[in-house]
Every structure is written in structure tokens, then in C-alpha cells.
Design an enzyme around this catalytic site. Structure first.
Site, PDB file in Angstrom:
ATOM      1  N   LYS A 271       0.840  -1.212   0.000  1.00 52.12           N
ATOM      2  CA  LYS A 271       0.000   0.000   0.000  1.00 52.12           C
ATOM      3  C   LYS A 271       0.871   1.256   0.000  1.00 52.12           C
ATOM      4  O   LYS A 271       0.454   2.311  -0.502  1.00 52.12           O
ATOM      5  CB  LYS A 271      -0.983  -0.036   1.164  1.00 52.12           C
ATOM      6  CG  LYS A 271      -0.371   0.000   2.554  1.00 52.12           C
ATOM      7  CD  LYS A 271      -0.137   1.399   3.079  1.00 52.12           C
ATOM      8  CE  LYS A 271       0.613   1.397   4.398  1.00 52.12           C
ATOM      9  NZ  LYS A 271       0.910   2.759   4.888  1.00 52.12           N
TER      10      LYS A 271
ATOM     11  N   THR B  97      -4.100   5.691   3.251  1.00 57.58           N
ATOM     12  CA  THR B  97      -2.836   6.283   2.802  1.00 57.58           C
ATOM     13  C   THR B  97      -2.900   6.843   1.391  1.00 57.58           C
ATOM     14  O   THR B  97      -2.027   7.612   1.001  1.00 57.58           O
ATOM     15  CB  THR B  97      -1.690   5.260   2.889  1.00 57.58           C
ATOM     16  OG1 THR B  97      -2.066   4.086   2.188  1.00 57.58           O
ATOM     17  CG2 THR B  97      -1.396   4.892   4.325  1.00 57.58           C
TER      18      THR B  97
END
Length: 340
Positions: A204, A261
Site C-alpha cells: 500500500k 494512505t
């Protein structure tokens, strides 16, 4: 004291741990403060003696958590042995690329059987090792777990509600750690899919750089949404190749962390990508963890014969071989196919 009161007091005492937190950055400091709130004793290890002194004397971490006053009971030290003395659990919160060195320094001072909980996300750049593999090499007589999920340090340190996943190959250990590490504003779920949690957390970061670059280049919300969605397909594809379970990748440590994020400049990886997309100089800017992970992730993709064009594009962007606009055009011009 009644029997019930005595049992409650005994239970509370039994659940109180001494927790050593290796790393006094934003996330390490936030976790240390949260462990105190959960009823444990907590000690921070800081590489910088001046930072440790500031936390002890002024109850602030101005460098990494400005504006947040810390519990006066949170103590820090730059001495590894002092930080680890009597620890019942170790939270390793140093950057992924320094984990091997830090754990090697810590190893002589960690008692056999004390769980090591990995709280940094990434893949070792030189070897392609996951963080759990590094920990197992450095501390072969200590069980290894990971804590990961959608969490900003400033939110947790401010007492805002946060949920994460605690993973260990031993399901009973994962449950025990999730129960012990949970605090009034921190809810920990458990899983025995350690690999899935680690892969989700590492990849990620790379995808957040791509999302930030798309945002910084002004390519629009539609492009950002498409990139994040297709990025998740790549994360799931790679994760499954490592043996990760789909439900793990769909959970807090995979999709949940990706959503967080990829949507805020509070994320160092997103902010790094946004600067890249705006064409700003990156000189002097701290290198985001995803920038370290991108190259090794792309190599793993090629070696395993997987398809991950977004992750490979991030690698080319970081090497200066591709612009954000050229990367997006290349992705859009790929052969049409079904959405899988």
C-alpha cells in the site's frame, strides 16, 4: 476485600505488561502513549539522546508529533539495554530498511520467548525479505507478530479511535496480543495470516506514492479512484501469490490501510508522490518507505511472472525514466480486457 474484587485486581495485575517500543518517531511515540493508556508500562528507545531527553523532560516529541502533549509517565532512553530490561513484549517501530540492524543490537537484551511485534511496513530492499523473516533470523527464539492497519500516528496520539490488525502464525498468540495491546481508543483484531498482513502493509505504501503523484499532477478524482481500485487488484494479486488470504487483503491491513494512505497528505508516501506529481524537487525530503519498497516489489513481480503495471510505473517514476502523465497514458493504452 471481597473475593470478586480480589479476582478483578489479580486479573488487572496479570494483564499489565512492560512494553519496550523500539523507535521514538511519530508511530512509536503514539504506540507508547497508547500502551500507557491501556494500563501497561511503556518505555521508548530513541536513537537520538536529545529526543529521549525532550520526551522525558518536556513530555513532547516536537520533531515527530508537534503540538501533542505526552503522558508524563512515558519514558524514553537512548540505551538499548535500558529500554528492553524486563520487557514482556517488544514493539519494533523502526523503519523497514533499518530493522535488521536494530534487532541485531536488541537481540542480546531480549529474553527468550518475549514476542516481537513488527509495527513498520515494508520489504527489505537488498534481500526481498519480509519483516517477519528478518525478525526470525535476528531473534530465532522469540515469536514474531505484526501490527498493521489504517492508522495515522497523530490520530492515535490525540486519542482518536483507531482499529488495526495483529497477526501471528500462531493464532492463539495473535489473539493474546490483540487483547493485550488493545486500549480505550485502539481496537485490535487478530489473524493468523501474518504474510497477508505484511504484504498489504508493504504494497500500500508503493500504491500511495502512485495515488499522490496522480493527485499532485492534477489528473482528477476519477483517475485517482481508478488508480486506487486497480492498485488494489495488484496488491491482491501479489498477496495471493505469496499465499495471503483474500479476506485478509480485504481487511484493515490491506484495503483499509490502502484507502487511508491513498487519500491524505498526512501519509508520508502520498505526500512524497504528490510532490513528485507537482514536479517539485525531492532533495532534502525524507524518502518515504514506499520508495524503498517499490524497486524490490517490481523485481518480485517480474520474477514471479505477475502483472502489476502500477507498481512497475512507480519504480520507473522514481528512477526518473517516466513522467506521471506518460505513466497514466501508458496505463490507459494497455490492451482492453475484463475487470479481474
Amino acid at each position: 476485600m471481597s473475593e470478586t474484587s480480589s479476582q478483578t485486581s489479580s486479573k488487572s495485575s496479570a494483564q499489565k505488561w512492560t512494553i519496550a517500543v523500539l523507535g521514538a518517531g511519530a508511530w512509536g511515540t503514539a504506540l507508547g502513549a497508547t500502551m500507557l493508556a491501556g494500563g501497561h508500562h511503556a518505555r521508548l528507545w530513541a536513537r537520538d539522546e536529545a529526543l529521549a531527553r525532550s520526551i522525558n523532560d518536556d513530555h513532547v516529541n516536537r520533531r515527530y508529533l508537534p503540538g501533542i502533549t505526552l503522558n508524563a509517565r512515558l519514558k524514553a532512553t537512548s540505551e538499548m539495554q535500558s529500554a528492553l530490561e524486563g520487557a514482556d513484549c517488544v514493539l519494533a517501530v523502526t523503519p523497514a530498511q533499518t530493522l535488521r540492524t536494530v534487532l541485531a543490537d536488541a537481540a542480546p537484551h531480549v529474553a527468550k520467548g518475549v514476542p516481537i511485534v513488527l509495527c513498520a511496513k515494508g520489504i527489505e530492499r537488498e534481500t526481498g525479505r519480509l519483516m517477519s523473516e528478518i525478525a526470525a533470523e535476528a531473534l530465532p527464539e522469540n515469536p514474531v507478530a505484526a501490527l498493521s492497519g489504517p492508522s495515522f500516528a497523530s490520530d492515535l496520539a490525540s486519542g482518536l479511535p483507531t482499529a488495526v490488525t495483529v497477526a501471528a502464525q500462531n493464532a492463539d498468540l495473535a489473539v493474546t496480543l490483540a487483547e493485550r495491546l488493545s486500549a480505550p481508543r485502539l481496537r485490535c483484531y487478530s489473524t493468523d495470516d501474518l504474510t497477508g498482513v505484511e504484504i498489504g502493509g508493504a504494497l500500500k505504501n508503493v500504491l500511495a506514492i502512485a495515488a499522490g503523484a496522480t493527485h499532485g499532477a492534477g489528473l482528477g478524482a476519477s483517475a485517482s479512484a481508478a488508480l486506487i481500485t486497480r492498485g488494489f487488484v495488484e496488491l491482491r494479486r501479489i498477496g495471493e501469490a505469496f499465499g495471503a488470504r483474500p479476506d485478509t487483503l480485504m481487511g484493515l491491513s490491506g484495503l483499509g490501510d490502502l484507502i487511508l494512505t491513498c487519500g491524505s497528505e498526512q501519509s508520508r508516501n502520498f505526500a512524497f508522490g504528490a510532490a513528485l506529481g507537482r514536479g517539485e524537487s525531492l532533495e532534502g525530503r525524507p524518502l518515504a518507505e514506499g520508495a524503498h519498497t517499490a524497486g524490490i516489489a517490481a523485481r518480485i513481480v517480474r520474477e514471479r511472472g505477475l502483472e502489476a503495471p502500477i507498481i512497475e510505473s512507480v519504480t520507473e517514476l522514481l528512477k526518473g525514466r517516466l513522467t506521471v502523465q506518460a505513466a497514466m497514458e501508458a496505463l490507459l493504452s494497455r490492451p482492453l480486457k475484463s475487470e479481474t
